[in-house]
Scaffold this active site. Structure first.
Site, mmCIF file in Angstrom:
data_model
loop_
_atom_site.group_PDB
_atom_site.id
_atom_site.type_symbol
_atom_site.label_atom_id
_atom_site.label_comp_id
_atom_site.label_asym_id
_atom_site.label_seq_id
_atom_site.Cartn_x
_atom_site.Cartn_y
_atom_site.Cartn_z
ATOM 1 N N GLN A 59 62.681 80.357 -61.994
ATOM 2 C CA GLN A 59 63.657 79.932 -63.006
ATOM 3 C C GLN A 59 64.573 81.069 -63.419
ATOM 4 O O GLN A 59 65.696 80.839 -63.865
ATOM 5 C CB GLN A 59 62.938 79.382 -64.253
ATOM 6 C CG GLN A 59 62.293 78.035 -64.042
ATOM 7 C CD GLN A 59 63.301 76.905 -63.881
ATOM 8 O OE1 GLN A 59 64.412 76.944 -64.395
ATOM 9 N NE2 GLN A 59 62.906 75.876 -63.147
ATOM 10 N N CYS A 113 58.493 68.281 -62.076
ATOM 11 C CA CYS A 113 57.486 68.112 -61.045
ATOM 12 C C CYS A 113 56.307 67.276 -61.533
ATOM 13 O O CYS A 113 55.548 66.756 -60.737
ATOM 14 C CB CYS A 113 56.989 69.470 -60.576
ATOM 15 S SG CYS A 113 58.359 70.525 -60.108
ATOM 16 N N SER A 118 63.529 80.673 -55.520
ATOM 17 C CA SER A 118 63.802 79.404 -54.834
ATOM 18 C C SER A 118 65.290 79.101 -54.943
ATOM 19 O O SER A 118 65.842 79.037 -56.041
ATOM 20 C CB SER A 118 62.972 78.296 -55.486
ATOM 21 O OG SER A 118 63.306 77.065 -54.901
ATOM 22 N N GLY A 130 59.904 77.648 -53.770
ATOM 23 C CA GLY A 130 59.061 78.248 -54.805
ATOM 24 C C GLY A 130 57.595 77.859 -54.675
ATOM 25 O O GLY A 130 56.699 78.687 -54.879
HETATM 26 N N1 PLP Z 1 58.027 77.797 -60.019
HETATM 27 C C1 PLP Z 1 58.811 77.418 -61.042
HETATM 28 C C2 PLP Z 1 58.818 78.226 -62.297
HETATM 29 C C3 PLP Z 1 59.605 76.279 -60.938
HETATM 30 O O1 PLP Z 1 60.374 75.901 -61.953
HETATM 31 C C4 PLP Z 1 59.566 75.525 -59.736
HETATM 32 C C5 PLP Z 1 60.349 74.263 -59.593
HETATM 33 O O2 PLP Z 1 60.636 73.590 -60.551
HETATM 34 C C6 PLP Z 1 58.748 75.980 -58.686
HETATM 35 C C7 PLP Z 1 57.989 77.109 -58.871
HETATM 36 C C8 PLP Z 1 58.694 75.244 -57.391
HETATM 37 O O3 PLP Z 1 59.836 75.547 -56.636
HETATM 38 P P1 PLP Z 1 60.317 74.597 -55.431
HETATM 39 O O4 PLP Z 1 60.944 73.409 -56.076
HETATM 40 O O5 PLP Z 1 61.317 75.430 -54.700
HETATM 41 O O6 PLP Z 1 59.131 74.282 -54.625
#
Ligand code: PLP
Length: 396
Positions: free
Chosen positions: A179, A325, A199, A71
């Protein structure tokens, strides 16, 4: 009771059926999908099949599916690629204030390069304010990015209205469906979007693999330069086992979607009902009904989210405070602040996210432990008013 995992918005375990499909691509079928021999052909056949499966699930053409590392890369690529390709046309970008850091941080980097960025506000439920977003659009707006559903509070966004508006103005519209994919049906033609990110690890697939859907004909720049993989748009040896697993996981998620969503939202609703009824001074964050089936996010007044998270962890219950994150830092959640919560309330927030393998017994066990922990932490909290009763209600 064994450990309870209520953090499916952070990541999900790989489904056993997905793992089984992936395993041969680590061992006997280990070839590089670019190699011109039998090993390579077996790999590229699997990659092509995965691309076809994913395209079918989201109603795209296989040639519009670009494999990425997840993602974060898809978000980075969408906004950066569009901004760089279209800078001759304009320099204004609009993203919602509650996007994932993968989008927000990239937008801020682009601002340093001379792009103008508007962070579109949301209402108290975390829904993007359509009228304010529309009013922010200018002659030189080239990109609008709004997530399909928010990762912290689960609020589902008005993507149909947003994409119709963007496209009527000739502005590229991107949605981060990271999500949503696995919980909501994704169809890139209804509502029609120009780009979309998913993702794999959010829907019982492996980590480190995702997709950026790019509508054919869209002018796009590259993010990762290198070899000729992904029609020369994204260099790097293809993660064959990863894309095979992602395709299987998406297929299973789409196949079982209604059943999974009903089951998971049943757990979530039971959890929300009990928490709101049995624990005082709690606020449910996010939209009361228009939210992802697995998401419950609360602010517990007079308690730090981090202390609650650690106490729940000690009790064997895994949850998140704010976004996983950003939980390495003690910054209040940018999503809750954008929704108008005070810093204290934003600090006291906890996300519980449920999955297909959770049970009613786990939900009840977690609420019972949560009640004990809340009473204990409030008793220790200097912020808890002396004239308030520190007690919880019996189960209905
Ligand atoms: N976008 C959203 C809405 C997410 O919840 C996340 C991860 O928590 C990401 C992007 C990032 O995805 P990835 O963990 O695959 O890098």
């Amino acid at each position: 009771m064994e450990g309870i995992y209520f953090d499916h918005a952070a990541t999900t375990p790989v489904d056993a059926r997905v793992l089984e499909k992936m395993l041969p691509y680590f061992t006997e079928n280990f070839g590089n999908a670019n190699s011109q021999h039998g090993y390579g052909r077996r790999a590229v056949t699997a990659v092509d099949a995965a691309r076809d499966t994913i395209a079918r699930q989201i109603h795209a053409k296989p040639s519009e599916i670009y494999f990425t590392s997840g993602g974060t890369e898809s978000d980075n690529w969408a906004i950066r690629g569009a901004a760089h390709a279209l800078r001759g046309k304009g320099r204004h970008l609009v993203v919602s204030a509650i996007e994932h850091p993968a989008m927000l941080a990239t937008a801020k980097e682009l601002a340093k390069e001379g792009f103008d960025v508007t962070f579109a506000p949301v209402d108290e439920y975390g829904t993007v304010d359509l009228e304010k977003l529309k009013a922010s659009v200018r002659e030189d707006t080239i990109f609008i990015g709004v997530m399909t559903a928010n990762n912290e509070v689960g609020t589902i966004q008005p993507i149909a209205e947003l994409s119709a508006f963007a496209r009527s103005r000739g502005i590229v519209f991107f949605t981060d469906a990271v999500q949503a994919a696995g919980s909501l049906a994704i169809n890139v033609n209804d509502p029609a979007v120009d780009m979309l990110a998913i993702s794999s690890h959010k829907f019982y697939g492996p980590k480190g693999v995702g997709v950026l859907y790019i509508r054919s004909g869209l002018k796009m720049g590259k993010l990762i330069t290198g070899g000729h993989q992904e029609r020369s748009m994204r260099g790097g040896t293809t993660n064959v086992a990863g894309v095979v697993g992602m395709a299987e996981a998406l297929k299973l998620a789409q196949q079982d979607m209604r059943e999974r969503a009903e089951y998971v939202s049943g757990l979530r609703d039971r959890f929300i009902r009990r928490v709101l009824h049995e624990i005082p001074y709690v606020r449910l964050n996010g939209h009361p009904s228009n939210r992802l089936p697995g998401n419950a996010n609360f602010s517990f007044r007079y308690i730090e989210g981090e202390s609650l998270l650690f106490s729940l962890d000690l009790a064997g219950i895994a949850v998140s405070s704010g976004s996983a994150c950003s939980s390495g830092s003690l910054e209040p959640s940018h999503v809750l602040l954008a929704m108008g919560l005070k810093e204290g309330e934003a600090h006291g927030s906890i996300r519980f996210s449920f999955g297909k393998d959770n049970t009613v017994e786990q939900v009840d066990f977690a609420v019972d432990r949560l009640k004990e922990i809340v009473v204990k932490l409030r008793a220790l909290s200097p912020l808890f008013p002396k004239d308030c009763k520190n007690e919880v209600m019996e189960k209905e």
